[in-house]
Scaffold this motif. Structure first.
Motif, PDB file in Angstrom:
ATOM      1  N   GLY A 129     -63.872  72.140 -23.783  1.00 38.94           N
ATOM      2  CA  GLY A 129     -65.083  72.875 -24.141  1.00 38.94           C
ATOM      3  C   GLY A 129     -64.946  73.617 -25.455  1.00 38.94           C
ATOM      4  N   GLN A 130     -63.795  74.253 -25.651  1.00 34.64           N
ATOM      5  CA  GLN A 130     -63.574  74.986 -26.891  1.00 34.64           C
ATOM      6  C   GLN A 130     -63.567  74.040 -28.085  1.00 34.64           C
ATOM      7  OE1 GLN A 130     -59.902  77.179 -26.993  1.00 34.64           O
ATOM      8  NE2 GLN A 130     -60.384  78.194 -28.928  1.00 34.64           N
ATOM      9  N   CYS A 131     -62.932  72.882 -27.938  1.00 38.86           N
ATOM     10  CA  CYS A 131     -62.912  71.910 -29.028  1.00 38.86           C
ATOM     11  C   CYS A 131     -64.320  71.440 -29.373  1.00 38.86           C
ATOM     12  CB  CYS A 131     -62.038  70.721 -28.654  1.00 38.86           C
ATOM     13  SG  CYS A 131     -60.259  71.040 -28.740  1.00 38.86           S
ATOM     14  N   VAL A 132     -65.127  71.142 -28.362  1.00 36.58           N
ATOM     15  CA  VAL A 132     -66.495  70.686 -28.626  1.00 36.58           C
ATOM     16  C   VAL A 132     -67.290  71.777 -29.329  1.00 36.58           C
ATOM     17  CG1 VAL A 132     -68.673  69.986 -27.567  1.00 36.58           C
ATOM     18  CG2 VAL A 132     -66.520  69.021 -26.728  1.00 36.58           C
ATOM     19  N   ARG A 133     -67.162  73.004 -28.859  1.00 36.18           N
ATOM     20  CA  ARG A 133     -67.909  74.109 -29.480  1.00 36.18           C
ATOM     21  C   ARG A 133     -67.482  74.323 -30.928  1.00 36.18           C
ATOM     22  NH1 ARG A 133     -66.632  76.290 -24.286  1.00 36.18           N
ATOM     23  NH2 ARG A 133     -68.477  76.394 -22.932  1.00 36.18           N
ATOM     24  N   GLN A 134     -66.178  74.276 -31.176  1.00 37.89           N
ATOM     25  CA  GLN A 134     -65.697  74.448 -32.543  1.00 37.89           C
ATOM     26  C   GLN A 134     -66.139  73.294 -33.432  1.00 37.89           C
ATOM     27  OE1 GLN A 134     -61.636  76.916 -31.278  1.00 37.89           O
ATOM     28  NE2 GLN A 134     -61.450  74.984 -32.350  1.00 37.89           N
ATOM     29  N   PHE A 135     -66.164  72.100 -32.865  1.00 33.27           N
ATOM     30  CA  PHE A 135     -66.601  70.920 -33.594  1.00 33.27           C
ATOM     31  C   PHE A 135     -68.065  71.054 -33.998  1.00 33.27           C
ATOM     32  CE2 PHE A 135     -67.576  66.405 -34.159  1.00 33.27           C
ATOM     33  CZ  PHE A 135     -66.436  65.955 -34.807  1.00 33.27           C
ATOM     34  N   ASP A 136     -68.885  71.488 -33.049  1.00 37.73           N
ATOM     35  CA  ASP A 136     -70.305  71.700 -33.336  1.00 37.73           C
ATOM     36  C   ASP A 136     -70.491  72.807 -34.370  1.00 37.73           C
ATOM     37  OD1 ASP A 136     -71.052  69.726 -31.569  1.00 37.73           O
ATOM     38  OD2 ASP A 136     -71.522  71.099 -29.931  1.00 37.73           O
ATOM     39  N   ALA A 137     -69.754  73.909 -34.198  1.00 41.78           N
ATOM     40  CA  ALA A 137     -69.895  75.044 -35.113  1.00 41.78           C
ATOM     41  C   ALA A 137     -69.502  74.668 -36.534  1.00 41.78           C
ATOM     42  CB  ALA A 137     -69.049  76.218 -34.622  1.00 41.78           C
ATOM     43  N   ALA A 138     -68.566  73.738 -36.674  1.00 44.22           N
ATOM     44  CA  ALA A 138     -68.127  73.304 -38.000  1.00 44.22           C
ATOM     45  C   ALA A 138     -69.113  72.343 -38.652  1.00 44.22           C
ATOM     46  CB  ALA A 138     -66.747  72.644 -37.900  1.00 44.22           C
ATOM     47  N   GLY A 139     -70.127  71.906 -37.896  1.00 48.91           N
ATOM     48  CA  GLY A 139     -71.134  71.008 -38.446  1.00 48.91           C
ATOM     49  C   GLY A 139     -70.745  69.546 -38.466  1.00 48.91           C
ATOM     50  N   PHE A 140     -69.759  69.160 -37.627  1.00 47.38           N
ATOM     51  CA  PHE A 140     -69.259  67.791 -37.659  1.00 47.38           C
ATOM     52  C   PHE A 140     -69.987  66.844 -36.698  1.00 47.38           C
ATOM     53  CE2 PHE A 140     -65.004  69.606 -39.170  1.00 47.38           C
ATOM     54  CZ  PHE A 140     -65.261  69.271 -40.484  1.00 47.38           C
ATOM     55  N   ALA A 141     -70.714  67.377 -35.718  1.00 48.31           N
ATOM     56  CA  ALA A 141     -71.347  66.497 -34.732  1.00 48.31           C
ATOM     57  C   ALA A 141     -72.336  65.517 -35.367  1.00 48.31           C
ATOM     58  CB  ALA A 141     -72.013  67.327 -33.638  1.00 48.31           C
ATOM     59  N   PRO A 142     -73.245  65.964 -36.251  1.00 45.70           N
ATOM     60  CA  PRO A 142     -74.152  64.987 -36.889  1.00 45.70           C
ATOM     61  C   PRO A 142     -73.408  63.928 -37.697  1.00 45.70           C
ATOM     62  CG  PRO A 142     -74.975  67.226 -37.177  1.00 45.70           C
ATOM     63  CD  PRO A 142     -73.579  67.345 -36.643  1.00 45.70           C
ATOM     64  N   LEU A 143     -72.320  64.332 -38.342  1.00 46.15           N
ATOM     65  CA  LEU A 143     -71.512  63.381 -39.110  1.00 46.15           C
ATOM     66  C   LEU A 143     -71.016  62.249 -38.222  1.00 46.15           C
ATOM     67  CD1 LEU A 143     -69.602  62.485 -41.505  1.00 46.15           C
ATOM     68  CD2 LEU A 143     -67.925  64.096 -40.550  1.00 46.15           C
TER      69      LEU A 143
END
Length: 220
Positions: free
Chosen positions: A60-74
């Motif tokens: 969960g923490q990894c997913v949240r950090q990933f989203d917060a970094a703006g990488f999900a749309p990429l």
């Protein structure tokens, strides 16, 4: 070692979202012939031939950090476009639909299945340590060029959760730890490993070299 052809070395962006051993991943990719670099900028990573999603820690923490970094749309755009993505360890797990480690946080769902905790005992009742830590054998489940020089060899694992596939066609190799643990999966342009190639010596380098050749072949 020969390069990936007469053209340039394929580039590889290791995504920095504070959830991985970034420099080790970068160096292992460089040794395999990639022009690898670490970046926390999705716009910079978008131009790379391969995007690498490392991951150490809590799903969960990894997913949240990933989203917060703006990488999900990429990542979603790359997969939609059929461009190469490599997920490692928890970076593999977030490619699945979700995880028992944090069931409220969805994964990407690029790979069919759910991530579950490794049981403390094997199916025969034998106790086993969790996390699964150390060297284990890669057992191929299909023929795939990524497995050249990798099948039957030992790679390094550190994890307490594993992918439980809803469909198995995307799993190209597994390891046994009481049960079958997907070791390498691929679906479309996504390749994912539960083990750490950067910690797996010559075998990990060979896997990355195979991936380098595949990415280079697609550059035209």
């Amino acid at each position: 070692m020969e390069g990936p052809g007469e053209g340039r070395a394929p580039s590889a962006a290791v995504l920095d979202y504070e959830a991985g051993n970034l420099r080790s991943a970068e160096k292992s990719l460089q040794r395999a012939g990639f022009d690898a670099f670490v970046t926390d900028d999705a716009r910079v990573a978008a131009d790379a031939d391969l995007v690498v999603v490392p991951g150490v820690g809590h799903f969960g923490q990894c997913v949240r950090q990933f989203d917060a970094a703006g990488f999900a749309p990429l990542i979603r755009d790359r997969v939609a476009e059929g461009r190469a993505v490599l997920g490692v360890c928890v970076g593999m797990q977030i490619m699945y639909e979700g995880s028992d480690e944090d069931a409220q946080v969805p994964g990407f769902g690029f790979l069919p299945g759910w991530v579950r905790r490794i049981p403390a005992s094997a199916p025969d009742g034998t106790a086993q340590r969790v996390p699964h830590m150390g060297w284990n054998v890669v057992v191929p489940t299909t023929d795939d060029p990524l497995l050249d020089g990798v099948a039957g060899e030992r790679v390094y694992y550190v994890h307490s959760y594993y992918a439980d596939p809803r469909a198995h066609a995307h799993v190209i190799a597994e390891s046994r730890y009481g049960l079958a643990i997907p070791a390498i999966a691929r679906e479309g342009s996504v390749v994912a490993t539960q083990f750490h190639p950067e910690k797996s010596g010559d075998v990990g380098r060979r896997l990355l070299e195979n991936l380098r050749d595949e990415v280079a072949a697609g550059l035209g």
